[in-house]
Design a protein around this motif. Structure first.
Motif, PDB file in Angstrom:
ATOM      1  N   PHE A   1       0.869  -1.177   0.000  1.00 54.10           N
ATOM      2  CA  PHE A   1       0.000   0.000   0.000  1.00 54.10           C
ATOM      3  C   PHE A   1       0.906   1.227   0.000  1.00 54.10           C
ATOM      4  O   PHE A   1       1.570   1.508   1.001  1.00 54.10           O
ATOM      5  N   PRO A   2       1.000   1.963  -1.113  1.00 50.34           N
ATOM      6  CA  PRO A   2       1.943   3.089  -1.194  1.00 50.34           C
ATOM      7  C   PRO A   2       1.600   4.183  -0.191  1.00 50.34           C
ATOM      8  O   PRO A   2       0.519   4.757  -0.228  1.00 50.34           O
ATOM      9  N   GLY A   3       2.539   4.452   0.718  1.00 50.15           N
ATOM     10  CA  GLY A   3       2.305   5.484   1.725  1.00 50.15           C
ATOM     11  C   GLY A   3       3.539   6.311   1.994  1.00 50.15           C
ATOM     12  O   GLY A   3       3.619   6.976   3.021  1.00 50.15           O
ATOM     13  N   GLY A   4       4.520   6.260   1.080  1.00 53.02           N
ATOM     14  CA  GLY A   4       5.740   7.034   1.259  1.00 53.02           C
ATOM     15  C   GLY A   4       5.769   8.250   0.359  1.00 53.02           C
ATOM     16  O   GLY A   4       4.756   8.658  -0.212  1.00 53.02           O
ATOM     17  N   THR A   5       6.960   8.826   0.203  1.00 52.75           N
ATOM     18  CA  THR A   5       7.110  10.023  -0.611  1.00 52.75           C
ATOM     19  C   THR A   5       7.219   9.699  -2.091  1.00 52.75           C
ATOM     20  O   THR A   5       6.632  10.375  -2.936  1.00 52.75           O
ATOM     21  N   LEU A   6       7.947   8.635  -2.438  1.00 54.43           N
ATOM     22  CA  LEU A   6       8.207   8.326  -3.839  1.00 54.43           C
ATOM     23  C   LEU A   6       7.502   7.055  -4.313  1.00 54.43           C
ATOM     24  O   LEU A   6       6.947   7.010  -5.389  1.00 54.43           O
ATOM     25  N   ASN A   7       7.569   5.963  -3.542  1.00 50.63           N
ATOM     26  CA  ASN A   7       6.835   4.730  -3.863  1.00 50.63           C
ATOM     27  C   ASN A   7       7.196   4.157  -5.234  1.00 50.63           C
ATOM     28  O   ASN A   7       6.332   3.784  -6.020  1.00 50.63           O
ATOM     29  N   HIS A   8       8.487   4.080  -5.532  1.00 53.15           N
ATOM     30  CA  HIS A   8       8.924   3.602  -6.849  1.00 53.15           C
ATOM     31  C   HIS A   8       8.453   2.177  -7.120  1.00 53.15           C
ATOM     32  O   HIS A   8       7.956   1.876  -8.212  1.00 53.15           O
ATOM     33  N   PHE A   9       8.636   1.288  -6.158  1.00 51.49           N
ATOM     34  CA  PHE A   9       8.299  -0.112  -6.391  1.00 51.49           C
ATOM     35  C   PHE A   9       6.808  -0.279  -6.638  1.00 51.49           C
ATOM     36  O   PHE A   9       6.380  -0.982  -7.562  1.00 51.49           O
ATOM     37  N   ALA A  10       5.983   0.361  -5.821  1.00 49.24           N
ATOM     38  CA  ALA A  10       4.530   0.249  -5.990  1.00 49.24           C
ATOM     39  C   ALA A  10       4.098   0.757  -7.355  1.00 49.24           C
ATOM     40  O   ALA A  10       3.273   0.126  -8.039  1.00 49.24           O
ATOM     41  N   TYR A  11       4.648   1.877  -7.794  1.00 49.63           N
ATOM     42  CA  TYR A  11       4.226   2.443  -9.069  1.00 49.63           C
ATOM     43  C   TYR A  11       4.704   1.607 -10.244  1.00 49.63           C
ATOM     44  O   TYR A  11       4.026   1.523 -11.271  1.00 49.63           O
ATOM     45  N   ASP A  12       5.876   0.976 -10.116  1.00 49.96           N
ATOM     46  CA  ASP A  12       6.319   0.076 -11.175  1.00 49.96           C
ATOM     47  C   ASP A  12       5.455  -1.177 -11.244  1.00 49.96           C
ATOM     48  O   ASP A  12       5.347  -1.809 -12.299  1.00 49.96           O
ATOM     49  N   LEU A  13       4.827  -1.536 -10.136  1.00 51.92           N
ATOM     50  CA  LEU A  13       3.846  -2.622 -10.151  1.00 51.92           C
ATOM     51  C   LEU A  13       2.546  -2.193 -10.823  1.00 51.92           C
ATOM     52  O   LEU A  13       1.735  -3.037 -11.207  1.00 51.92           O
ATOM     53  N   GLY A  14       2.337  -0.891 -10.946  1.00 51.40           N
ATOM     54  CA  GLY A  14       1.072  -0.377 -11.454  1.00 51.40           C
ATOM     55  C   GLY A  14       0.091  -0.073 -10.348  1.00 51.40           C
ATOM     56  O   GLY A  14      -1.103   0.102 -10.588  1.00 51.40           O
ATOM     57  N   ILE A  15       0.577   0.011  -9.099  1.00 55.06           N
ATOM     58  CA  ILE A  15      -0.275   0.279  -7.941  1.00 55.06           C
ATOM     59  C   ILE A  15      -0.103   1.725  -7.512  1.00 55.06           C
ATOM     60  O   ILE A  15       1.014   2.144  -7.179  1.00 55.06           O
ATOM     61  N   GLU A  16      -1.187   2.479  -7.519  1.00 53.63           N
ATOM     62  CA  GLU A  16      -1.137   3.873  -7.090  1.00 53.63           C
ATOM     63  C   GLU A  16      -2.125   4.168  -5.971  1.00 53.63           C
ATOM     64  O   GLU A  16      -2.004   5.199  -5.315  1.00 53.63           O
ATOM     65  N   THR A  17      -3.103   3.313  -5.764  1.00 54.95           N
ATOM     66  CA  THR A  17      -4.121   3.574  -4.751  1.00 54.95           C
ATOM     67  C   THR A  17      -4.349   2.330  -3.906  1.00 54.95           C
ATOM     68  O   THR A  17      -4.016   1.203  -4.297  1.00 54.95           O
ATOM     69  N   VAL A  18      -4.948   2.538  -2.745  1.00 51.19           N
ATOM     70  CA  VAL A  18      -5.305   1.436  -1.847  1.00 51.19           C
ATOM     71  C   VAL A  18      -6.291   0.498  -2.528  1.00 51.19           C
ATOM     72  O   VAL A  18      -6.200  -0.728  -2.394  1.00 51.19           O
ATOM     73  N   HIS A  19      -7.222   1.040  -3.277  1.00 49.02           N
ATOM     74  CA  HIS A  19      -8.271   0.226  -3.891  1.00 49.02           C
ATOM     75  C   HIS A  19      -7.711  -0.733  -4.941  1.00 49.02           C
ATOM     76  O   HIS A  19      -8.263  -1.819  -5.142  1.00 49.02           O
ATOM     77  N   GLU A  20      -6.613  -0.361  -5.600  1.00 49.74           N
ATOM     78  CA  GLU A  20      -6.003  -1.266  -6.568  1.00 49.74           C
ATOM     79  C   GLU A  20      -5.410  -2.485  -5.863  1.00 49.74           C
ATOM     80  O   GLU A  20      -5.547  -3.624  -6.337  1.00 49.74           O
ATOM     81  N   THR A  21      -4.761  -2.269  -4.730  1.00 52.05           N
ATOM     82  CA  THR A  21      -4.235  -3.402  -3.962  1.00 52.05           C
ATOM     83  C   THR A  21      -5.370  -4.228  -3.375  1.00 52.05           C
ATOM     84  O   THR A  21      -5.318  -5.465  -3.374  1.00 52.05           O
ATOM     85  N   ALA A  22      -6.414  -3.561  -2.886  1.00 53.63           N
ATOM     86  CA  ALA A  22      -7.560  -4.270  -2.313  1.00 53.63           C
ATOM     87  C   ALA A  22      -8.234  -5.149  -3.361  1.00 53.63           C
ATOM     88  O   ALA A  22      -8.645  -6.285  -3.061  1.00 53.63           O
ATOM     89  N   ALA A  23      -8.348  -4.664  -4.582  1.00 53.41           N
ATOM     90  CA  ALA A  23      -8.965  -5.461  -5.645  1.00 53.41           C
ATOM     91  C   ALA A  23      -8.132  -6.698  -5.950  1.00 53.41           C
ATOM     92  O   ALA A  23      -8.672  -7.796  -6.173  1.00 53.41           O
ATOM     93  N   ALA A  24      -6.795  -6.553  -5.947  1.00 51.08           N
ATOM     94  CA  ALA A  24      -5.928  -7.703  -6.186  1.00 51.08           C
ATOM     95  C   ALA A  24      -6.045  -8.728  -5.063  1.00 51.08           C
ATOM     96  O   ALA A  24      -6.051  -9.943  -5.305  1.00 51.08           O
ATOM     97  N   LEU A  25      -6.158  -8.260  -3.826  1.00 54.54           N
ATOM     98  CA  LEU A  25      -6.327  -9.162  -2.686  1.00 54.54           C
ATOM     99  C   LEU A  25      -7.638  -9.929  -2.790  1.00 54.54           C
ATOM    100  O   LEU A  25      -7.696 -11.138  -2.534  1.00 54.54           O
ATOM    101  N   THR A  26      -8.691  -9.242  -3.156  1.00 53.72           N
ATOM    102  CA  THR A  26     -10.004  -9.885  -3.260  1.00 53.72           C
ATOM    103  C   THR A  26     -10.010 -10.966  -4.336  1.00 53.72           C
ATOM    104  O   THR A  26     -10.602 -12.034  -4.156  1.00 53.72           O
TER     105      THR A  26
END
Length: 506
Positions: free
Chosen positions: A294-319
């Protein structure tokens, strides 16, 4: 005697037809203009003239861009603001260099419009096309190309600004329509040169096996309270995943909290910046657990390279139980030396000026903000520094920077760029050789991109890198964290060693 038949003279009707069409369009244009001038729109008299003036020189749109960047909670918002301003700049350049000089059309007669609507300062440039309409359309289109949500917010304001130019009597309707078309075209032309994130190819995504966790059931999320927007993001996690256990801890308790969380759930979640995600990734890989970021830092390089920018995108993948496998960079010995485990990195490992830059930036960022601190750190670090002496692949040489990326980066510089493949099995190695102009050499390396060679810098791909001859205590950086080395380091990769929840492309 034969009679010679002559053909009747040809009558050229093209020019008169064009003239008639032009006259008809001008008559219709004037008729619509008079209709607008004669019609009273409730509430428009005090509003539209002010709105029209506020858009002078693009000030309204610069303010809107600042608001989008400040109020938006994701990188998508910041990209939308930047693209909107860039599109506006392209449209303005086209209007001022070509548009206004191509058609010398006079402005409408101001007396046709009620005095209460008229602008205090009448424009002195030619009427066709409307620069205000072009800027409004370019900004709104640019924003919408990156973020449909913000585009929907900006679009009504852009339409109102365009309409205000006819309502206040400074443009004919065709001026506004032409300007708007030019603005939309400028935004799409910019997209052709600088693609939006949605146009970029999806990262390499070898599918991974992970349990579906609807509502976050059996998920433990550890939140670093000191990371960027982590605390606010934690509230969104609780709303999106009510069955998940969310634990907020200070940085000094992060390692212990992650180890405990790994023993309580079926998946490990983490909320924080790249350094926090790095620590969680090492724990998840050690325990063989899937990781939810869940991206919550200043830059979030790894999350954005995954294509994750919001909590809801990670939540959808978990579901859905959607996950991929990614490579894990490794360096030995790790941060704790011979007594500790191996060190890992998701983004990059570096030696030279970058570790000092990170340390200086972290010192100043709580006081003046991240980006100003980065500029100050770069100025401080490059002033009066000497290159690092190290033995790289058996050859001793002076180095300003050694950058080792986990996968091929599209560019390199003070911050890593985007990766299209997170499981390519290779290291992206960039070297900036020693010399008298570190700033120019670092800039040249950043512009040159991957897979280049020059006397000042080189970029190659490797599976392993060996570094020797280091002075004990030499600082190095990995995913934004800083530690100190011994005399030698070995860097390699663990291919597809980590499973991460990630939304699948539609």
């Amino acid at each position: 005697m034969s009679t010679r038949r002559t053909s009747p003279p040809t009558v050229h009707t093209t020019a008169p037809a064009v003239t008639r069409m032009r006259d008809w369009l001008q008559e219709r244009d004037l008729a619509v203009f008079r209709s607008v001038a004669d019609r009273h729109w409730p509430g428009a008299d005090p509003l539209l003239p002010k709105l029209s003036r506020s858009a002078n020189h693009g000030l309204l749109w610069f303010g809107a861009a600042a608001g989008i960047a400040a109020l938006g909670s994701s990188a998508r918002s910041r990209r939308a603001a930047l693209r909107g301003v860039a599109s506006l700049a392209v449209a303005s350049a086209a209007i001022n260099t070509v548009g206004k000089g191509a058609v010398r059309r006079e402005r409408p007669i101001a007396d046709l419009v009620p005095v209460v609507r008229q602008l205090k300062r009448q424009p002195i440039t030619t009427s066709f096309p409307s620069g205000h309409a072009a800027s409004a359309a370019a900004f709104a289109t640019g924003v919408a190309l990156e973020s449909k949500g913000w585009g929907a917010v900006v679009a009504p304001v852009a339409v109102a600004v365009a309409a205000s130019r006819v309502y206040t009597g400074v443009h004919y309707p065709s001026d506004v329509l032409a300007g708007a078309a030019l603005g939309v075209g400028a935004a799409f032309a910019l997209r052709g040169v600088v693609p939006t994130r949605g146009q970029l190819p999806a990262p390499g995504r070898p599918p991974g096996e992970a349990p579906a966790l609807p509502a976050g059931k059996d998920l433990v999320v550890v939140v670093n309270q000191a990371s960027g927007t982590a605390t606010a993001t934690a509230s969104l996690v609780r709303e999106a995943l009510p069955a998940a256990e969310v634990v907020e801890v200070p940085p000094q308790e992060l390692s212990a909290a992650l180890e405990k969380a790994a023993g309580r759930g079926r998946a490990l979640g983490v909320c924080g910046g790249d350094g926090t995600v790095n620590l969680a990734a090492s724990v998840a890989a050690t325990h063989g657990m899937p990781l939810a970021v869940f991206p919550g830092g200043t830059l979030n390089h790894f999350a954005y390279d995954l294509g994750i920018e919001t909590v809801h995108e990670t939540a959808a993948a978990l579901t859905a139980g959607d996950a991929i496998r990614v490579d894990l960079g490794r360096f030995r010995p790790g941060p704790r030396g011979a007594e500790g485990a191996d060190g890992y990195f998701l983004n990059a490992f570096s030696l030279g000026v970058y570790p000092e830059l990170v340390r200086t930036r972290e010192h100043w960022s709580p006081r003046i903000g991240g980006w100003p601190a980065g500029v100050l750190a770069a100025f401080h670090v490059l002033r009066g520094r000497q290159p690092l002496e190290a033995e790289l692949q058996g050859r001793r040489r002076p180095l300003w920077l050694l950058f080792v990326g986990n996968g091929l980066f599209q560019r390199v510089g003070p911050a890593p760029g985007r990766r299209h493949n997170l499981a390519d099995g290779l290291l992206d190695v960039r070297v900036v050789h020693g010399g008298r102009t570190p700033a120019l050499r670092l800039l040249a390396a950043a512009v040159a991109g991957p897979l280049t060679r020059s006397p000042a810098h080189a970029a190659v791909r490797r599976r392993r890198v060996r570094i020797g001859g280091l002075a004990p205590g030499t600082p190095y950086a990995y995913d934004g964290e800083v530690a100190r080395s011994g005399t030698e380091l070995t860097i390699d990769k663990l291919p597809e060693a980590l499973t991460v929840y990630c939304p699948m492309p539609v």
